[in-house]
Write an enzyme that holds these catalytic residues in place. Structure first.
Site, short mmCIF file in Angstrom:
data_model
loop_
_atom_site.label_atom_id
_atom_site.label_comp_id
_atom_site.label_asym_id
_atom_site.label_seq_id
_atom_site.Cartn_x
_atom_site.Cartn_y
_atom_site.Cartn_z
N ASP A 11 0.86 -1.19 0.00
CA ASP A 11 0.00 0.00 0.00
C ASP A 11 0.90 1.24 0.00
O ASP A 11 1.72 1.41 0.90
CB ASP A 11 -0.90 -0.02 1.24
CG ASP A 11 -2.00 1.02 1.19
OD1 ASP A 11 -2.29 1.51 0.08
OD2 ASP A 11 -2.57 1.34 2.25
N ASP A 126 -3.24 2.58 -5.91
CA ASP A 126 -2.17 2.69 -4.91
C ASP A 126 -1.94 1.42 -4.10
O ASP A 126 -1.23 1.46 -3.10
CB ASP A 126 -2.45 3.85 -3.96
CG ASP A 126 -3.74 3.65 -3.16
OD1 ASP A 126 -4.52 2.74 -3.49
OD2 ASP A 126 -3.96 4.41 -2.20
N GLU A 127 -2.49 0.28 -4.51
CA GLU A 127 -2.27 -0.93 -3.75
C GLU A 127 -2.31 -2.17 -4.64
O GLU A 127 -3.01 -2.21 -5.65
CB GLU A 127 -3.30 -1.08 -2.63
CG GLU A 127 -4.74 -1.19 -3.11
CD GLU A 127 -5.72 -1.47 -1.98
OE1 GLU A 127 -5.39 -2.29 -1.09
OE2 GLU A 127 -6.81 -0.89 -2.00
#
Length: 407
Positions: A11, A126-127
């Protein structure tokens, strides 16, 4: 014997805000929120230094997309209305959203991960999840730390991401996706956290039940109302009691999740189920008095949808709309077509058919369009869809907002 299963959840730390701090390093360590409009772009002052907008100057209905950790210390968080945030931290710097920059950074960090560990599941901008099972088996530990090789592998990934993007990330390591997701949030920012099955009681059970990905605010509140606040308390619940109160599927899932059980594989590819775009207005708009403005907004949303479909090489058999009225009442309507569509005029006309089935007498605060029933362009049937047959689709500039009776 197969290699032990090790899944990583990576993350990026305060991703959008961190990308902005690369652009404006003078803001490092300051409380910054992302979610402003174009007019909140920093501008040179009389002394040549950039002047930044502040939360206290914001008016409107926007919400925070993300915030730096310094801003979060004031209670400012993603999803909070900017006006409410201004009351908590009026001096916070306000920056506009720049999705192009964030998407570029997203591509860069994922490419950096693939250089080391190619088996990844993309979970958003974003992950990602990473299956490290085979790679970890090739890394030797040491006598006092048999998992040292695994942790060094994760550190190598973190280092490669930082070298490629100048951004930090947090990684959770665990035997499955559920625990890895929880672990990645335990030591932010720039964390590296390993959770073994024997760590469940000490590291996981004391956490609030909402820490489980899939326990949303409503479920967490309902559990709390029933006297269940922590994951450990959830694990102690009788499965039959959970099924009685939450239904069979969700009740059993709650019980399994509280015990750290999750067999889901890392999926390296998944087909899009739907594509959507929506926008919240700065002020409530009326279907008659603001007809032209609403028409322009609808066209822009449909244009964005058409671009996405073209870029992905897809057509949509279903076009839908989402409207949120004053008082927060939300209405959706869908129009399923006989063949897939991709062109702007067809998408907008189908959206207009949906609008004719909505009572537009109340003022609007949000509008969205959605494409579903997605398929490759090659599967598109020939000839016009019956719903659009008989006349050419309305020009994309044609007004579609008129007060109508609900259908």
């Amino acid at each position: 014997m197969s290699a032990p299963r090790w899944i990583a959840h990576l993350d990026m730390d305060a991703f959008y805000a961190s990308v902005e701090l690369l652009r404006y390093p003078e803001l490092k360590g300051q409380p910054v929120v992302i979610g402003g409009r174009r007019e909140h772009q920093p501008r040179p002052g009389a002394d040549g230094r950039l002047q930044f907008a502040r939360l206290r100057d914001y008016t409107g209905r926007g919400v925070i997309t993300t915030a730096t950790y310094a801003a979060r210390a004031y209670g400012v968080r993603s999803g909070l209305g900017l006006m409410k945030a201004a009351a908590l931290a009026p001096d916070c710097v306000l920056l506009p959203v720049d999705f192009e920059a964030y998407r570029a950074a997203s591509r860069a960090f994922k490419a950096a991960v693939r250089e080391i560990a190619p088996v990844i599941e993309d979970r958003g901008i974003d992950e990602i999840y990473i299956d490290l099972s085979e790679l970890a088996a090739q890394r030797e530990g040491v006598a006092h730390d048999p998992l040292g090789g695994l942790k060094q592998l994760a550190q190598d990934i973190k280092n490669n991401v930082r070298a490629a993007t100048r951004l930090s990330c947090s990684i959770g390591l665990a035997p499955n996706k559920l625990l890895a997701k929880i672990a990645s949030d335990l030591d932010k920012p720039d964390g590296l956290t390993l959770i073994r099955p024997e760590d469940l009681t000490l590291r996981i059970w004391p956490l609030p039940a909402r820490a489980i990905n899939g326990v949303g605010p409503k479920a967490a509140q309902r559990l709390e109302d029933l006297g269940v606040q922590t994951i450990g308390e959830l694990a102690a619940c009788d499965p039959a009691w959970l099924v009685q109160r939450f239904g069979k599927a969700y009740g059993l899932w709650l019980h399994q999740s509280a015990h750290g059980l999750d067999e889901r594989p890392v999926q390296t590819h998944s087909e899009a189920v739907s594509i959507s775009h929506e926008t919240t207005f700065e002020r409530d708009l009326h279907a008659v008095r603001d007809k032209a403005e609403l028409g322009r907004i609808l066209t822009a949303l449909c244009e964005a949808l058409a671009r996405d479909l073209a870029r992905k090489g897809l057509v949509a058999r279903t076009i839908g709309i989402k409207l949120r009225f004053e008082g927060f009442k939300t209405v959706t309507r869908d129009q399923t077509l006989a063949r897939g569509v991709q062109e702007l005029a067809e998408i907008r006309h189908a959206a207009g058919l949906c609008l004719k089935r909505v009572d537009l007498s109340l003022r609007l605060r949000l509008m969205g369009v959605r494409a579903a029933g997605l398929a490759p362009v090659s599967s598109r049937a020939t000839g016009p869809s019956p719903e659009l047959r008989g006349a050419a689709p309305k020009p994309v500039t044609a007004p579609l907002f008129e007060p109508t009776n609900p259908g």
